[in-house]
Design an enzyme around this catalytic site. Structure first.
Site, mmCIF file in Angstrom:
data_model
loop_
_atom_site.group_PDB
_atom_site.id
_atom_site.type_symbol
_atom_site.label_atom_id
_atom_site.label_comp_id
_atom_site.label_asym_id
_atom_site.label_seq_id
_atom_site.Cartn_x
_atom_site.Cartn_y
_atom_site.Cartn_z
ATOM 1 N N LYS A 44 0.868 -1.179 0.000
ATOM 2 C CA LYS A 44 0.000 0.000 0.000
ATOM 3 C C LYS A 44 0.902 1.226 0.000
ATOM 4 O O LYS A 44 2.028 1.157 0.510
ATOM 5 C CB LYS A 44 -0.871 0.010 1.254
ATOM 6 C CG LYS A 44 -2.044 -0.921 1.172
ATOM 7 C CD LYS A 44 -3.127 -0.442 2.090
ATOM 8 C CE LYS A 44 -4.290 -1.392 2.098
ATOM 9 N NZ LYS A 44 -4.997 -1.348 3.355
ATOM 10 N N HIS A 56 1.997 7.077 2.682
ATOM 11 C CA HIS A 56 1.443 8.419 2.457
ATOM 12 C C HIS A 56 1.834 9.415 3.538
ATOM 13 O O HIS A 56 2.616 9.106 4.435
ATOM 14 C CB HIS A 56 -0.067 8.356 2.253
ATOM 15 C CG HIS A 56 -0.779 7.640 3.357
ATOM 16 N ND1 HIS A 56 -0.753 8.110 4.644
ATOM 17 C CD2 HIS A 56 -1.502 6.498 3.365
ATOM 18 C CE1 HIS A 56 -1.452 7.272 5.388
ATOM 19 N NE2 HIS A 56 -1.906 6.292 4.647
ATOM 20 N N HIS A 81 1.920 8.442 7.210
ATOM 21 C CA HIS A 81 3.073 7.620 7.586
ATOM 22 C C HIS A 81 4.325 8.483 7.725
ATOM 23 O O HIS A 81 5.167 8.243 8.576
ATOM 24 C CB HIS A 81 3.338 6.538 6.527
ATOM 25 C CG HIS A 81 2.324 5.439 6.538
ATOM 26 N ND1 HIS A 81 1.581 5.122 5.439
ATOM 27 C CD2 HIS A 81 1.935 4.596 7.517
ATOM 28 C CE1 HIS A 81 0.769 4.120 5.735
ATOM 29 N NE2 HIS A 81 0.958 3.781 6.992
HETATM 30 N N1 ARG Z 1 0.089 -0.695 10.098
HETATM 31 C C1 ARG Z 1 -0.807 0.108 10.870
HETATM 32 C C2 ARG Z 1 -1.427 1.206 9.998
HETATM 33 O O1 ARG Z 1 -0.815 1.642 9.023
HETATM 34 C C3 ARG Z 1 -0.151 0.774 12.051
HETATM 35 C C4 ARG Z 1 0.481 -0.156 13.044
HETATM 36 C C5 ARG Z 1 0.564 0.443 14.396
HETATM 37 N N2 ARG Z 1 1.211 -0.354 15.376
HETATM 38 C C6 ARG Z 1 0.678 -1.350 16.077
HETATM 39 N N3 ARG Z 1 1.445 -1.993 16.924
HETATM 40 N N4 ARG Z 1 -0.585 -1.681 15.953
HETATM 41 O O2 ARG Z 1 -2.514 1.650 10.331
#
Ligand code: ARG
Length: 376
Positions: free
Chosen positions: A125, A128, A131
């Protein structure tokens, strides 16, 4: 270098003729108008058997100030000290010159273990603006804690597991050759994902095929695993370009998939704690009494969810890093998720300090003028 605090403490000690740790009592006032340092006289009230006000007046009248102290004022029971600004500036500049890039560092952390989890984009993905913000906040926290003498561990908790990959596998199987994945991986994979998701909405049998892929993936099927590995690799290559540009580093890239073989232990512990209950074929932890609804651990079809993998990560991190703090830099929209996970973590039988050290460092949604919302 002049240590103003120490000098003030020595002069006060001389007046009151006390061995007490005066220097420890000296504070930095919350507001600079109240001076550079302050001495709370009530600290000596018991020993001297006088009111803070009396002590303040007494010290002020007897104290011999040299040029480094410009003024001493009494405010309430406090003695406020204003240091000579020229000397202060000279002092700071000299310290910067001496310590160079270590200026401002300390050993406050005393080697405590602190995990900072940041960036954590989802494989296949786009990376963006949300992030980007997350990566910068997290990487800054990592560097600040390191500078303060903490033993810091930076983790990129990659979103590399879940039903979306099963869909992607199905799409790739059908139309992979039509797309130039090696040249433009994330864009092309996103196109496939959108196309297969649309098809799933129209055709239930396609959705079924995706579900079957997920099951295969969980069971370690070679074809599915190979494809998933390919998606992961090409995505990481893309993300790495951004991290290099930003000079951002991680000590661990253990994403969600890393914890799959650690989930059974989570269930075992929750069962032992007597909190894992069956509900309509699924396994859940009931958090209604905390106002947090229910936390799903395993779905009725036997698959795990995002929260389950976060719990496995907490268990693994407690055992591997013996952390004192574990900071999750994640947008505020995941508030409920983290509150649930932290609540369930209380039952994982990990050290108390780990449970207390879990913290969601939340930040707001990023909005751009061109688009209303950009999901972090
Ligand atoms: N991959 C997730 C997202 O982009 C964020 C992960 C956050 N960290 C966690 N330990 N849940 O929304």
């Amino acid at each position: 270098m002049i240590n103003f605090k120490k000098r003030i403490a020595q002069k006060i000690a001389k007046v009151v003729d006390l061995e007490e740790t005066i220097q420890e009592y000296i504070e930095i006032p919350p507001n600079p108008e109240m001076g550079d340092y302050a001495f709370p006289c009530f600290r000596l009230a018991k020993t001297l058997k006088k009111s803070p006000q009396e002590i303040a007046t007494y010290i002020q009248s007897k104290m011999e100030c040299e040029e480094e102290i410009k003024e001493v004022k009494i405010v309430g029971g406090y003695l406020n000290f204003y240091v000579n600004p020229t000397m202060l500036i000279e002092n700071v500049l000299r310290e910067i010159e001496e310590k160079q890039e270590r200026y401002g560092s300390s050993n406050k952390g005393n080697g405590q273990n602190i995990i900072v989890e940041y960036s954590s984009p989802n494989i296949a993905k786009p990376f963006h603006i949300g992030h980007l913000r997350n990566t910068i906040i997290g990487s800054s926290l990592y560097k600040i804690y390191q500078f303060l003498g903490y033993h810091t561990i930076g983790i990129n908790h990659l979103g590399d597991y879940g039903t979306q990959f099963a869909k992607l596998i199905e799409g790739y199987k059908r139309w992979g050759e039509e797309y130039s994945i090696d040249e433009n991986p994330i864009q092309e994979l996103t196109k496939i994902y959108v196309r297969i998701s649309d098809l799933c909405k129209e055709d239930e049998t396609v959705l079924e095929a995706c579900r079957a892929n997920f099951k295969k993936l969980e069971e370690g099927d070679t074809y599915c695993t190979e494809l998933w590995n390919k998606f992961r690799e090409v995505s990481l290559k893309e993300f790495q370009k951004i991290y290099e540009l930003l000079d951002v580093h991680f000590d661990s890239w253990n994403g969600e998939s890393f914890y799959m073989d650690k989930i059974a232990e989570v269930e075992k512990r929750l069962e032992k704690a007597d909190v894992l209950i069956e509900s309509e074929g699924a396994k859940i932890v009931d958090l209604e009494d905390k106002g947090l609804g229910v936390c799903m651990i395993r779905k009725a079809d036997g698959t795990t969810i995002y929260a389950t993998r976060d719990l496995a990560a907490i268990l693994y991190r407690a055992e591997t890093y013996d952390f004192d703090q574990c900071l999750y830099v994640v947008a505020y929209e995941q508030n409920l998720h983290f509150r649930q996970v932290f609540e369930v973590a209380k039952h994982l039988q990990i050290p108390e300090k780990c449970v207390k050290g879990l913290e969601h460092v939340r930040y707001g949604m990023t909005r751009l003028a061109t688009r209303k919302n950009v999901n972090p």
